[in-house]
Design a protein around this motif. Structure first.
Motif, short mmCIF file in Angstrom:
data_model
loop_
_atom_site.label_atom_id
_atom_site.label_comp_id
_atom_site.label_asym_id
_atom_site.label_seq_id
_atom_site.Cartn_x
_atom_site.Cartn_y
_atom_site.Cartn_z
N GLU A 3 13.89 54.09 29.87
CA GLU A 3 12.87 53.22 29.24
C GLU A 3 13.39 51.79 29.09
O GLU A 3 12.65 50.84 29.27
CB GLU A 3 12.47 53.76 27.87
N MET A 4 14.69 51.67 28.77
CA MET A 4 15.29 50.34 28.62
C MET A 4 15.30 49.60 29.95
O MET A 4 15.01 48.41 30.00
CB MET A 4 16.71 50.45 28.07
N SER A 9 12.98 45.42 33.43
CA SER A 9 12.36 45.03 34.70
C SER A 9 11.01 44.35 34.48
O SER A 9 10.57 43.57 35.31
CB SER A 9 12.19 46.25 35.61
N LYS A 10 10.34 44.64 33.36
CA LYS A 10 9.05 44.01 33.04
C LYS A 10 9.20 42.63 32.42
O LYS A 10 8.24 41.88 32.35
CB LYS A 10 8.26 44.92 32.08
#
Length: 66
Positions: A3-4, A9-10
């Motif tokens: 999730e990290m 990446s977002k």
């Protein structure tokens, strides 16, 4: 952990740059703090040694007088 990676990446490029700068500043501050503690400790030991030495000489001077 995944999730990290997705969250990173977002993020836009400027946000990653800001995070990198903050990380560098934090690490630099940490190193300075550690060095400060070490040198502070060194000077405290030095002062303590001088005080103990002076007290010992003072005590020896007075015990040999009487």
């Amino acid at each position: 952990m995944n999730e990290m990676k997705e969250a990173f990446s977002k993020l836009p490029a400027w946000a990653i740059g800001v995070i990198a700068i903050l990380a560098v500043v934090f690490v630099g501050w940490l190193v300075m703090a550690v060095l400060g503690i070490l040198f502070g400790l060194f000077f405290k030991i030095l002062i303590l040694a001088v005080v103990v030495g002076a007290a010992y000489l003072f005590f020896k001077f007075f015990t040999t007088r009487h």
